[in-house]
Design a protein around this motif. Sequence first.
Motif, mmCIF file in Angstrom:
data_model
loop_
_atom_site.group_PDB
_atom_site.id
_atom_site.type_symbol
_atom_site.label_atom_id
_atom_site.label_comp_id
_atom_site.label_asym_id
_atom_site.label_seq_id
_atom_site.Cartn_x
_atom_site.Cartn_y
_atom_site.Cartn_z
ATOM 1 N N ILE A 17 0.835 -1.204 0.000
ATOM 2 C CA ILE A 17 0.000 0.000 0.000
ATOM 3 C C ILE A 17 0.869 1.253 0.000
ATOM 4 O O ILE A 17 0.587 2.220 -0.693
ATOM 5 N N SER A 18 1.919 1.239 0.822
ATOM 6 C CA SER A 18 2.844 2.376 0.869
ATOM 7 C C SER A 18 4.232 1.858 1.230
ATOM 8 O O SER A 18 4.369 0.819 1.864
ATOM 9 N N GLU A 19 5.229 2.594 0.784
ATOM 10 C CA GLU A 19 6.608 2.186 1.039
ATOM 11 C C GLU A 19 7.265 3.122 2.032
ATOM 12 O O GLU A 19 7.104 4.335 1.962
ATOM 13 N N GLY A 20 7.972 2.526 2.956
ATOM 14 C CA GLY A 20 8.721 3.267 3.967
ATOM 15 C C GLY A 20 10.042 2.557 4.186
ATOM 16 O O GLY A 20 10.527 1.849 3.309
ATOM 17 N N LYS A 21 10.594 2.732 5.391
ATOM 18 C CA LYS A 21 11.853 2.042 5.667
ATOM 19 C C LYS A 21 11.863 1.555 7.108
ATOM 20 O O LYS A 21 11.063 1.998 7.934
ATOM 21 N N ASP A 22 12.739 0.653 7.383
ATOM 22 C CA ASP A 22 12.986 0.070 8.701
ATOM 23 C C ASP A 22 11.847 -0.809 9.220
ATOM 24 O O ASP A 22 12.057 -1.951 9.569
ATOM 25 N N LEU A 23 10.623 -0.276 9.300
ATOM 26 C CA LEU A 23 9.508 -1.024 9.869
ATOM 27 C C LEU A 23 8.537 -1.468 8.782
ATOM 28 O O LEU A 23 8.172 -0.679 7.910
ATOM 29 N N LEU A 24 8.111 -2.729 8.865
ATOM 30 C CA LEU A 24 7.111 -3.280 7.955
ATOM 31 C C LEU A 24 5.839 -3.525 8.756
ATOM 32 O O LEU A 24 5.855 -4.269 9.737
ATOM 33 N N VAL A 25 4.747 -2.885 8.375
ATOM 34 C CA VAL A 25 3.443 -3.086 8.997
ATOM 35 C C VAL A 25 2.643 -3.984 8.065
ATOM 36 O O VAL A 25 2.480 -3.671 6.888
ATOM 37 N N ILE A 26 2.159 -5.106 8.610
ATOM 38 C CA ILE A 26 1.382 -6.051 7.808
ATOM 39 C C ILE A 26 -0.063 -6.025 8.280
ATOM 40 O O ILE A 26 -0.360 -6.374 9.425
ATOM 41 N N ASN A 27 -0.948 -5.604 7.398
ATOM 42 C CA ASN A 27 -2.372 -5.558 7.687
ATOM 43 C C ASN A 27 -3.019 -6.874 7.279
ATOM 44 O O ASN A 27 -2.747 -7.412 6.221
ATOM 45 N N VAL A 28 -3.913 -7.365 8.157
ATOM 46 C CA VAL A 28 -4.675 -8.570 7.852
ATOM 47 C C VAL A 28 -6.152 -8.200 7.924
ATOM 48 O O VAL A 28 -6.715 -8.071 9.001
ATOM 49 N N GLY A 29 -6.768 -7.961 6.780
ATOM 50 C CA GLY A 29 -8.203 -7.715 6.738
ATOM 51 C C GLY A 29 -8.647 -6.290 6.967
ATOM 52 O O GLY A 29 -8.007 -5.341 6.526
ATOM 53 N N PRO A 30 -9.778 -6.138 7.686
ATOM 54 C CA PRO A 30 -10.484 -4.854 7.737
ATOM 55 C C PRO A 30 -9.858 -3.770 8.621
ATOM 56 O O PRO A 30 -10.419 -2.691 8.721
ATOM 57 N N LEU A 31 -8.713 -4.013 9.212
ATOM 58 C CA LEU A 31 -8.056 -2.971 10.011
ATOM 59 C C LEU A 31 -7.180 -2.067 9.148
ATOM 60 O O LEU A 31 -6.261 -1.419 9.641
ATOM 61 N N ILE A 32 -7.476 -1.974 7.875
ATOM 62 C CA ILE A 32 -6.609 -1.257 6.942
ATOM 63 C C ILE A 32 -6.433 0.219 7.305
ATOM 64 O O ILE A 32 -5.316 0.733 7.238
ATOM 65 N N LYS A 33 -7.489 0.904 7.708
ATOM 66 C CA LYS A 33 -7.338 2.327 8.049
ATOM 67 C C LYS A 33 -6.475 2.492 9.295
ATOM 68 O O LYS A 33 -5.651 3.411 9.371
ATOM 69 N N ALA A 79 1.330 2.839 10.108
ATOM 70 C CA ALA A 79 2.436 2.894 9.146
ATOM 71 C C ALA A 79 2.855 4.336 8.880
ATOM 72 O O ALA A 79 4.050 4.643 8.834
ATOM 73 N N GLU A 80 1.880 5.210 8.731
ATOM 74 C CA GLU A 80 2.189 6.626 8.484
ATOM 75 C C GLU A 80 2.929 7.232 9.672
ATOM 76 O O GLU A 80 3.899 7.970 9.488
ATOM 77 N N HIS A 81 2.503 6.920 10.880
ATOM 78 C CA HIS A 81 3.155 7.460 12.079
ATOM 79 C C HIS A 81 4.639 7.096 12.117
ATOM 80 O O HIS A 81 5.475 7.919 12.486
ATOM 81 N N PHE A 82 4.963 5.862 11.741
ATOM 82 C CA PHE A 82 6.351 5.390 11.822
ATOM 83 C C PHE A 82 7.117 5.523 10.509
ATOM 84 O O PHE A 82 8.284 5.147 10.441
#
Length: 177
Positions: free
Chosen positions: A60-76, A82-85
Amino acid sequence: TIPNMVIMTPSDEDECYKMLSTAYHYNGPAAVRYPRGKGTGITIANNVADEIPFGKAKVISEGKDLLVINVGPLIKTSQAVAEHFGATLLDLRFVKPLDREALVALAKTHKAIITLEDGAIMGGAGSAINELLADEGIFMPIKHFGIKDYYPEHGEREEILAEYGLTAPQMIAATTT
């Protein structure tokens, strides 16, 4: 654990329709897991017969260091974390089969992982990701957010998510401590 079983977790209503079509065309057992209550409010594409790429996660978006993996309806919520970090956000989409190629490639380019799911942590998608990475010889810090090993109380979805620490502010606070 059912052989050849496919488990999909849509992040919104449009993806749910596409996953239902994907499941219909799959030659074997398939499940689409979606929560009760209302969806995200996204507009559904006109062609609901569209399918999604089988077994593939979506960055969904690219960043660095931390990978956030969404599973299902918690996308927002996942997007807010992910944006915070300044993290990369991967929408898993398939719990079974996992997108081994994407998970291994992203794990190799990040320092830590957070998984967010509104289901059980034990035996859930995060656990499956741990197993996959261990099989590949990849060992790194991973924090799982989800439901602990007990039945959640009944109530409104938002109340239950807050009770189990599944809001963006709660996860951000738990990640930074």
